[in-house]
Design an enzyme around this catalytic site. Structure first.
Site, PDB file in Angstrom:
ATOM      1  N   HIS A 157      50.177  37.500  15.888  1.00 48.15           N
ATOM      2  CA  HIS A 157      49.733  36.292  15.169  1.00 48.15           C
ATOM      3  C   HIS A 157      50.344  35.032  15.755  1.00 48.15           C
ATOM      4  O   HIS A 157      50.334  33.995  15.108  1.00 48.15           O
ATOM      5  CB  HIS A 157      50.097  36.422  13.685  1.00 48.15           C
ATOM      6  CG  HIS A 157      51.577  36.562  13.468  1.00 48.15           C
ATOM      7  ND1 HIS A 157      52.235  37.758  13.637  1.00 48.15           N
ATOM      8  CD2 HIS A 157      52.512  35.653  13.147  1.00 48.15           C
ATOM      9  CE1 HIS A 157      53.524  37.567  13.406  1.00 48.15           C
ATOM     10  NE2 HIS A 157      53.724  36.300  13.126  1.00 48.15           N
ATOM     11  N   SER A 188      57.803  39.603  12.057  1.00 45.80           N
ATOM     12  CA  SER A 188      56.843  40.017  11.023  1.00 45.80           C
ATOM     13  C   SER A 188      55.924  41.132  11.522  1.00 45.80           C
ATOM     14  O   SER A 188      55.552  42.021  10.757  1.00 45.80           O
ATOM     15  CB  SER A 188      56.002  38.830  10.556  1.00 45.80           C
ATOM     16  OG  SER A 188      56.844  37.789  10.130  1.00 45.80           O
TER      17      SER A 188
END
Ligand code: APR
Ligand code: ZN
Ligand code: ZN
Length: 375
Positions: free
Chosen positions: A68, A48
């Protein structure tokens, strides 16, 4: 000694799409009320993040600091933070849990109204950034921004974990592992003795396999265009291996034949809408369940014959494997420390943080499952 002061440190800044990340000196402001400043210890590289670097996610504001999937140690806390203190081990959360909104109060949901997943404001909840570089403000990414020696997050977007947790491993609980494992155990609720098909054998797909195995599936069919991925899939419990390139007919037909009319559970872990439809078609009528996990390009749409659903198949999806982040991630860490599951083989590469772009090259070449950067 650093509490209350601006910290100067290194971060990998994404100035604009389609160029390597740039290691820069940045300034990280102290946490405001209900915020936590974290010293990042380990951070994984996820597909991502790469989607953002490639400019594939509409709405993202540049420059920003990506990352993240991390673990770290609390450096300081803002006013009103009661559940964390400096020195605590933590995992930043790409989806928050405010505990008060309609979704947080719904036991069947793990999303929170305060998430920044679709609008990508690039800000903390008070709508400002804590990062500057060369005098310019730099955006956050889904409230985490872990490609930095220090980051600031909202206190509803960070989970305190057990002090014995090895941070260079449990960093994967911030995204890939929780997403895959939870998709099997929470979202699909795989039953003992069942048959599962997993499309896509990256870090997330392999974590789905770990979850299917832990839930007692007796047959786990691993599907990937890259046959090099099969050895790892086998290690984690896959029993059958299918490369669509070896067949001249649709892969759902192959799976349906192999399994007497279809699998019990199918997981799409690529982000390809064509594969999502194949996954749905490969499940058994009357009860087959398909879970979408892969992130498709923002413009993608999916279409299929509604008879597939009318005849009892279920199509669903989840972010972070359905785990309520602040409540469930610490429990997952404890389950790991109590040896309920193993996921060591997911990390194929370890690099110092400064070599982050090499980590993305490994991802592009398909050479790595997960690269963990040590900060
Ligand atoms: N059919 C079968 N396998 C495919 C196909 C296809 N059409 N296209 C790609 N694959 C395989 C690749 O060979 C690779 O092994 O899917 C795998 C995807 O793995 P990664 O790119 O490493 O992705 P991963 O990090 O596991 O994430 C998968 O989940 O969270 C999302 O954003 C993430 O969309 C991404 C997906
Ligand atoms: Zn991720
Ligand atoms: Zn909420």
């Amino acid at each position: 000694a650093t509490a209350g002061k601006v910290i100067k440190c290194k971060a990998a800044v994404c100035w604009a799409p389609k160029q390597p990340l740039s290691i820069e000196e940045i300034e990280v402001a102290p946490p405001k009320a209900h915020e936590v400043r974290i010293k990042i210890v380990a951070t994984g590289i996820c597909r991502s993040d790469d989607h953002v670097i490639e400019g594939e996610i509409s709405g993202i504001k540049y420059p920003l600091i990506l990352g993240h999937e991390a673990a770290g140690i609390v450096e300081s806390v803002g006013e009103g933070v009661t559940d964390m203190k400096p020195g605590d081990k933590v995992i930043p959360l790409g989806i928050p849990q405010c505990g008060k909104c309609k979704c947080c109060l719904n036991p069947y949901s793990n999303l929170c109204y305060k998430n920044d997943l679709e609008k990508y404001s690039g800000m903390l909840l008070d709508n400002t950034s804590r990062f500057t570089c060369k005098g310019k403000p730099v955006h956050h990414f889904i409230g985490t921004s872990t490609f930095s020696e220090y980051t600031v997050v909202d206190d509803i977007a960070v989970a305190k974990i057990h002090q014995d947790a090895p941070l260079d491993k449990v960093c994967l609980f911030g995204c890939s592992f929780s997403t895959g494992y939870g998709s099997a155990v929470n979202t699909a609720k795989v039953k003992p003795g069942s048959t599962c098909a997993v499309f896509g054998l990256g870090g997330v797909g392999l974590s789905v396999i770990i979850g299917c195995k832990a839930a007692g599936a007796s047959r786990i069919i691993a599907v990937d265009l890259n046959s090099d991925k099969f050895a790892k899939a086998k290690e984690f419990g896959a029993t059958d291996f299918i490369n669509p390139k070896d067949y001249d007919r649709p892969i759902d037909e192959v799976l349906t034949e192999m399994t007497e009319d279809g699998v019990d559970y199918a997981f799409e872990v690529i982000g390809n809408t064509g594969v999502m439809t194949s996954a749905l078609k490969s499940t058994h009528f009357g009860y087959g369940k398909t879970v979408i996990i892969g992130l498709a390009p923002s413009t993608a749409t999916i279409s299929f014959d509604p008879m597939l659903i009318l005849t009892g198949r279920v199509l669903t999806g989840a972010i972070l494997g359905g785990f309520k982040p602040k409540d469930d991630i610490p429990k997952l860490v404890s389950d790991y420390l109590n040896k309920k599951f193993e996921f060591d083989g997911l990390v194929t590469h370890r690099l110092p943080f400064m070599k982050i772009n090499e980590g993305f090259e490994l991802l592009h070449k398909g050479d790595s499952i997960r690269t963990v950067l040590t900060v």
